[in-house]
Design an enzyme around this catalytic site. Structure first.
Site, PDB file in Angstrom:
ATOM      1  N   ASP A 126      31.912  29.425  50.170  1.00  0.00           N
ATOM      2  CA  ASP A 126      32.672  28.755  51.223  1.00  0.00           C
ATOM      3  C   ASP A 126      31.837  27.812  52.065  1.00  0.00           C
ATOM      4  OD1 ASP A 126      31.209  30.943  52.491  1.00  0.00           O
ATOM      5  OD2 ASP A 126      32.384  30.487  54.281  1.00  0.00           O
ATOM      6  N   VAL A 181      26.743  24.409  47.892  1.00  0.00           N
ATOM      7  CA  VAL A 181      27.852  24.515  46.951  1.00  0.00           C
ATOM      8  C   VAL A 181      29.057  25.204  47.578  1.00  0.00           C
ATOM      9  CG1 VAL A 181      26.411  24.483  44.871  1.00  0.00           C
ATOM     10  CG2 VAL A 181      26.924  26.667  45.975  1.00  0.00           C
ATOM     11  N   LYS A 199      19.256  29.757  43.851  1.00  0.00           N
ATOM     12  CA  LYS A 199      18.744  28.505  44.434  1.00  0.00           C
ATOM     13  C   LYS A 199      17.257  28.719  44.712  1.00  0.00           C
ATOM     14  CE  LYS A 199      21.905  26.642  47.518  1.00  0.00           C
ATOM     15  NZ  LYS A 199      22.308  26.324  48.906  1.00  0.00           N
ATOM     16  N   ASP A 252      19.737  32.569  47.984  1.00  0.00           N
ATOM     17  CA  ASP A 252      19.242  31.324  48.569  1.00  0.00           C
ATOM     18  C   ASP A 252      17.823  31.590  49.107  1.00  0.00           C
ATOM     19  OD1 ASP A 252      19.366  28.740  49.693  1.00  0.00           O
ATOM     20  OD2 ASP A 252      20.356  29.429  51.499  1.00  0.00           O
ATOM     21  N   GLY A 282      31.994  36.289  49.265  1.00  0.00           N
ATOM     22  CA  GLY A 282      31.796  35.280  48.218  1.00  0.00           C
ATOM     23  C   GLY A 282      31.794  35.798  46.794  1.00  0.00           C
TER      24      GLY A 282
HETATM   25  P1  IMP Z   1      20.160  34.205  51.529  1.00  0.00           P
HETATM   26  O1  IMP Z   1      20.000  35.421  52.382  1.00  0.00           O
HETATM   27  O2  IMP Z   1      19.580  32.985  52.191  1.00  0.00           O
HETATM   28  O3  IMP Z   1      19.636  34.385  50.119  1.00  0.00           O
HETATM   29  O4  IMP Z   1      21.676  33.870  51.544  1.00  0.00           O
HETATM   30  C1  IMP Z   1      22.589  34.304  50.673  1.00  0.00           C
HETATM   31  C2  IMP Z   1      23.966  33.992  51.209  1.00  0.00           C
HETATM   32  O5  IMP Z   1      24.018  32.737  51.899  1.00  0.00           O
HETATM   33  C3  IMP Z   1      24.947  33.882  50.069  1.00  0.00           C
HETATM   34  O6  IMP Z   1      25.468  35.138  49.708  1.00  0.00           O
HETATM   35  C4  IMP Z   1      25.983  32.935  50.654  1.00  0.00           C
HETATM   36  O7  IMP Z   1      26.930  33.670  51.396  1.00  0.00           O
HETATM   37  C5  IMP Z   1      25.202  32.049  51.594  1.00  0.00           C
HETATM   38  N1  IMP Z   1      24.871  30.744  50.955  1.00  0.00           N
HETATM   39  C6  IMP Z   1      23.652  30.301  50.610  1.00  0.00           C
HETATM   40  N2  IMP Z   1      23.708  29.073  50.052  1.00  0.00           N
HETATM   41  C7  IMP Z   1      25.014  28.750  50.037  1.00  0.00           C
HETATM   42  C8  IMP Z   1      25.740  27.591  49.551  1.00  0.00           C
HETATM   43  O8  IMP Z   1      25.186  26.621  49.001  1.00  0.00           O
HETATM   44  N3  IMP Z   1      27.088  27.633  49.700  1.00  0.00           N
HETATM   45  C9  IMP Z   1      27.754  28.663  50.283  1.00  0.00           C
HETATM   46  N4  IMP Z   1      27.124  29.758  50.737  1.00  0.00           N
HETATM   47  C10 IMP Z   1      25.760  29.808  50.619  1.00  0.00           C
END
Ligand code: IMP
Length: 206
Positions: free
Chosen positions: A164, A158, A136, A108, A49
């Site tokens: 994606d 998003v 987020k 996220d 991403g």
């Molecule tokens: P985390 O470990 O939950 O912080 O996730 C981070 C990863 O989740 C990001 O690098 C994205 O690949 C994916 N991700 C989280 N939210 C979204 C979104 O809204 N759209 C697309 N990918 C997301």
């Protein structure tokens, strides 16, 4: 179904113009913090991403630098709660003694970045900072420092500018908020006509 107005499946959350401006601002901040020509920072991009953002960012950075890539898997849904993250592709270079900036598309829950910070810190870099294009924050499970944040966004799914849905929609130039994720999950083609067909109504006026 995807013709704009209230029926639109997605709407522009961050426009191309906003992205361009913020990339320049972030680049200026990073340059200010890394002016010492004797130390060449390594930007670590997390596949896939963040590569779109990285490509724009590094071209806005007028300092000497290197880039390296990592790929990790983080298990979605249920397993996500356990924070299981695994390195699929590791860095090519040694980061010991280096100034490292981890470039993430979106933070996220914070599990991925927490894992990365820990794994990379163990390799003894001189410094380690994180850059998240999107934050987020409302979804955070583990608090994690992010030294540079592009945009704080609400709890919406998003796509676009590298992000994606099931591997698709990364090449949308702006960042779109998906209105109804379950609907998209039921019909993954839902956005195709909107963003790749006739002019996207939400882009008008840009
Ligand atoms: P985390 O470990 O939950 O912080 O996730 C981070 C990863 O989740 C990001 O690098 C994205 O690949 C994916 N991700 C989280 N939210 C979204 C979104 O809204 N759209 C697309 N990918 C997301």
């Amino acid at each position: 179904m995807t013709q704009g107005g209230t029926g639109a499946a997605a709407e522009v959350l961050i426009s191309v113009a906003q992205l361009e401006l913020r990339v320049r601002e972030l680049a200026a901040e990073i340059v200010d913090d890394h002016r010492d020509g004797n130390r060449i920072p390594v930007l670590v991009s997390v596949l896939k991403g963040s590569t779109f953002f990285l490509a724009d960012l590094v071209r806005a950075l007028d300092i000497d630098l290197e880039v390296d890539f990592m790929s990790i898997s983080s298990y979605a849904a249920t397993a996500q709660q356990s924070g299981v993250v695994r390195i699929i592709k590791d860095l090519e270079g040694d980061i010991a003694g280096r100034d490292v900036i981890v470039v993430e598309d979106i933070v996220d829950t914070g599990l991925t970045l927490t894992y990365l910070r820990k794994a990379l810190t163990e390799r003894a870099p001189r410094s380690l900072k994180a850059l998240g294009l999107l934050d987020k924050r409302a979804r955070r499970i583990v608090p994690v420092p992010i030294e540079y944040v592009g945009f704080e966004i609400p709890d919406v799914f998003v796509v676009g500018y590298g992000m994606d849905f099931m591997g698709r929609y990364r090449n949308i130039p702006e960042i779109l908020a998906v209105r109804d994720l379950p609907r998209l999950a039921n019909a993954p083609d839902l956005l195709v006509d909107t963003v790749f067909g006739a002019p996207f109504p939400a882009r008008a006026g840009e």
